[in-house]
Design an enzyme around this catalytic site. Structure first.
Site: not given
Length: 434
Positions: A18, A112, A156-157
């Site tokens: 990102q 991620h 992540n998540e």
């Protein structure tokens, strides 16, 4: 005056794809560029954090923060299966060393959302082989950089694929009823758009990854139960490799958790959501050192399920309900089932009005402080996000950052919310009235 202890970690978070730019070997880069892409725009240079990380970390330090959560990009480290890029390892070594020079605690995420393109061609996140591949990657990074990493979030998540499956199921129901609600706005998906592009998109997907498009399983694809199991087995394998290489590293994982609240008759829905979002995963976490909690809002459940927002609901730019108190509520829920340290690894708001972000941070961290006073072992908070960045399918329109970026020049513009967050370490909290 409410003050956190000196050792409490306060900072911000980013994810490699990102912010870094030009992550050309990743699955997301591929999906951004295929015909009929579901992405509003490609990531391209992103905000050039790959080259400007020192400037960005220095801004974090200058504001008074002491912690930076970021991800190491698997697609950079292993652009081709089994071939690790020493140059990229040295890049992340420099990032970690700079953090230590500035007395910033690095919290590293190994995965991620984005994956190497080759991994998807090998079956991706529904394939048993991914467990070994991910373990090998984590072992290599730890062998090379482990002495510089105090905390590792493996994934992540981990529950995001399940949440996306729920969202898509709800969207299909909404489409049948020819109605709309805020959930679709939140994730930036549009069923009409999707249907129009689906045939072209899936044909291009298959061609890009060299496999049947039905077998393209990125991390954010809706997951089967087997896919859920594979993700958690990847976590266990990564933890084993990390701990074998360097037992001093604190290892955990992060989950996306809503504050589920029940109106009379909605209790059964809350129990089911809490089980599916978190409790179901607990058997895989028993040997973890900490848990990463990520929260952005709440969901209210009535006797017929989720209660939709109305015209009086205060919403963020993403369409979430503006409800900073959700974080404290989630921490209290988690603490009933988890008696080890907790790090708030993401919490934040997309808004063009930075005073809203300042208020959000103050109210959210007031909730964190209250939880600590109640005896809950919360050891850190990293706000999402350090920089306005590439929000996946939504492109660059969403603004979660503590720092604005003019992408035409890559000039950084720190917001008041950054200095506000950093000042909490020394000043403490003063509750802003709602």
């Amino acid at each position: 005056m409410k003050k956190f202890k000196s050792e409490f970690m306060i900072g911000a978070a980013t994810a490699a794809h990102q912010v870094e730019g030009n992550n050309v070997h990743s699955d997301f880069w591929t999906m951004e560029h295929i015909p009929g892409t579901m992405y509003k725009e490609p990531s391209l240079d992103a905000v050039d954090h790959y080259n400007r990380y020192k400037e960005d970390i220095q801004l974090l330090v200058d504001a008074g923060c002491n912690t930076y959560r970021f991800s190491i990009e698997w697609a950079r480290i292993e652009p081709t299966k089994g071939e690790f890029d020493k140059h990229q390892i040295e890049h992340y070594r420099e990032v970690l060393e700079f953090c230590h020079q500035k007395n910033v605690t690095p919290i590293v995420t190994m995965h991620h959302f984005s994956s190497p393109k080759w991994l998807i061609s090998e079956g991706g996140w529904e394939s048993e082989t991914t467990i070994e591949y991910f373990g090998n990657y984590c072992k290599y990074v730890t062998e090379e950089l482990g002495d510089l990493i105090p905390y590792i979030c493996t994934i992540n998540e981990a529950n995001m694929g399940k949440q996306i499956a729920k969202i898509m199921k709800k969207m299909q129901a909404v489409q049948k009823n020819d109605s709309a609600n805020s959930t679709e706005v939140q994730v930036g998906l549009n069923m009409d758009d999707m249907k129009a592009k689906m045939q072209t998109y899936y044909r291009a997907l298959g061609e890009a990854f060299g496999i049947d498009p039905r077998n393209v399983h990125s991390f954010l694809s809706p997951k089967t139960q087997n896919g859920e199991r594979i993700i958690m087995k990847c976590h266990e394998k990564a933890r084993e490799e990390i701990k074998t290489t360097n037992p001093d590293i604190q290892v955990g994982i992060t989950f996306s958790l809503y504050d589920h609240q029940a109106l009379p008759g909605g209790e059964k829905f809350v129990e089911q959501e809490q089980y599916e979002d978190f409790l179901e995963y607990l058997p895989y976490l028993q040997n973890d050192d900490f848990l990463g909690v990520q929260n952005y809002s709440r969901k209210i459940h009535g006797p017929d399920g989720i209660v939709s927002n109305n015209e009086n609901t205060r919403l963020t730019k993403m369409g979430y309900e503006y409800y900073p108190e959700a974080l404290g509520n989630v921490l209290r829920f988690v603490s009933k089932h988890w008696n080890k340290p907790i790090i708030v690894t993401e919490n934040g708001i997309s808004t063009d009005q930075d005073e809203e972000r300042v208020e959000f941070i103050d109210r959210a961290l007031t909730g964190v402080h209250q939880c600590i006073e109640e005896g809950i072992d919360v050891i850190g908070y990293t706000h999402w996000s350090l920089l306005d960045n590439f929000e996946w399918q939504l492109g660059y329109a969403q603004t979660f950052g503590l720092i604005a970026v003019d992408r035409s020049t890559q000039t950084r513009y720190p917001k008041e919310s950054l200095s506000f967050l950093g000042s909490i370490k020394n000043r403490g909290l003063v509750q802003i009235q709602e």
